[in-house]
Scaffold this motif. Structure first.
Motif, PDB file in Angstrom:
ATOM      1  N   MET A 123      36.455  37.332  29.220  1.00 49.90           N
ATOM      2  CA  MET A 123      35.331  38.155  28.773  1.00 49.90           C
ATOM      3  C   MET A 123      34.650  37.484  27.571  1.00 49.90           C
ATOM      4  SD  MET A 123      33.669  41.030  29.300  1.00 49.90           S
ATOM      5  CE  MET A 123      34.672  42.317  30.066  1.00 49.90           C
ATOM      6  N   CYS A 151      29.025  43.150  29.134  1.00 55.59           N
ATOM      7  CA  CYS A 151      30.333  43.454  29.722  1.00 55.59           C
ATOM      8  C   CYS A 151      30.178  43.957  31.164  1.00 55.59           C
ATOM      9  CB  CYS A 151      30.996  44.511  28.843  1.00 55.59           C
ATOM     10  SG  CYS A 151      32.461  45.245  29.495  1.00 55.59           S
ATOM     11  N   THR A 171      30.220  41.427  34.108  1.00 58.27           N
ATOM     12  CA  THR A 171      31.398  40.589  34.370  1.00 58.27           C
ATOM     13  C   THR A 171      32.332  41.172  35.406  1.00 58.27           C
ATOM     14  OG1 THR A 171      32.644  41.636  32.599  1.00 58.27           O
ATOM     15  CG2 THR A 171      31.401  39.668  32.008  1.00 58.27           C
ATOM     16  N   VAL A 230      34.864  47.503  26.332  1.00 58.09           N
ATOM     17  CA  VAL A 230      35.414  46.269  26.914  1.00 58.09           C
ATOM     18  C   VAL A 230      36.852  46.542  27.354  1.00 58.09           C
ATOM     19  CG1 VAL A 230      36.150  43.898  26.412  1.00 58.09           C
ATOM     20  CG2 VAL A 230      33.945  44.717  25.565  1.00 58.09           C
TER      21      VAL A 230
END
Length: 219
Positions: A40, A61, A64, A106
């Protein structure tokens, strides 16, 4: 029901090395949660995201997809389909991972993926909050630690062996700073789970630690 092992501890305690070895000996899947956070962080660095800009990190975020799979017995971390194993272990990515991992959104995204992996397979995970947050029902929980001096020396030797220029005192300062940040963050701080067994590796060899963890798992 799957069998799960949780290993927590501060930076440089040898969690990944130990967890990988134990996984191999006990035929468990090793889920490298730190590598997922590093992937990340790598995404953020590649896209020029300011690590002080929480909103921007949260926004990025969402773009991803990070998964883990085994290819020829080797764990591969895929970032949006690309094998990024070769880019995850730099100091820059490590520091960036510490910053992005403190952001609740996250963590939420990655924890969901980790839950799925643990529910589907017998596995061992290591990180900062596995026994407390990610796998609170893990059958075996270990808190692995060592003094900051020992951890810094191990990291120094590792970097020196690769021919990298490094400063022992700087590495120790970085480790102590990371410890403080990990232990004092608002979300999922690093701490020993109430039912975790403390294993201090300061005076132990790698093989001794592996045998100790295996004996605890077999209990």
């Amino acid at each position: 029901m799957s069998y799960n092992v949780a290993i927590d501890g501060p930076a440089g305690a040898g969690k990944s090395t130990i967890a990988k070895a134990v996984a191999k000996k006990l035929n468990l899947i090793y889920v490298d949660t730190g590598a997922m956070y590093r992937a990340m962080a790598l995404y953020m660095l590649r896209h020029g995201v300011n690590l002080q800009d929480t909103e921007k990190i949260i926004e990025n975020c969402k773009e991803t997809d990070i998964t883990i799979r085994y290819e020829d017995g080797v764990q591969v971390v895929l970032l949006n389909g690309e094998n990024v194993n070769a880019f995850l272990r730099t100091e820059e990515v490590g520091k960036a991972a510490s910053a992005v991992s403190a952001i609740p959104q996250v963590r939420k995204k990655l924890v969901e993926l980790q839950h799925k992996l643990a529910a589907e397979s017998d596995c061992i995970m290591d990180g900062r909050d596995i026994g407390t947050c990610v796998l609170p029902n893990a059958q075996t929980k270990i808190y692995l630690t060592a003094s900051s001096e020992v951890r810094a020396k191990r990291r120094y030797d590792e970097l020196a062996a690769k021919g990298e220029e490094c400063d022992l005192e700087q590495i120790r300062a970085d480790i102590e700073e990371r410890d403080y940040r990990d232990m004092h963050r608002e979300v999922s701080p690093l701490k020993q789970a109430e039912d975790a067994i403390l294993v201090d590796t300061s005076e132990m060899t790698v093989d001794e630690v592996i045998e100790k963890i295996i004996s605890l798992c077999k209990k």
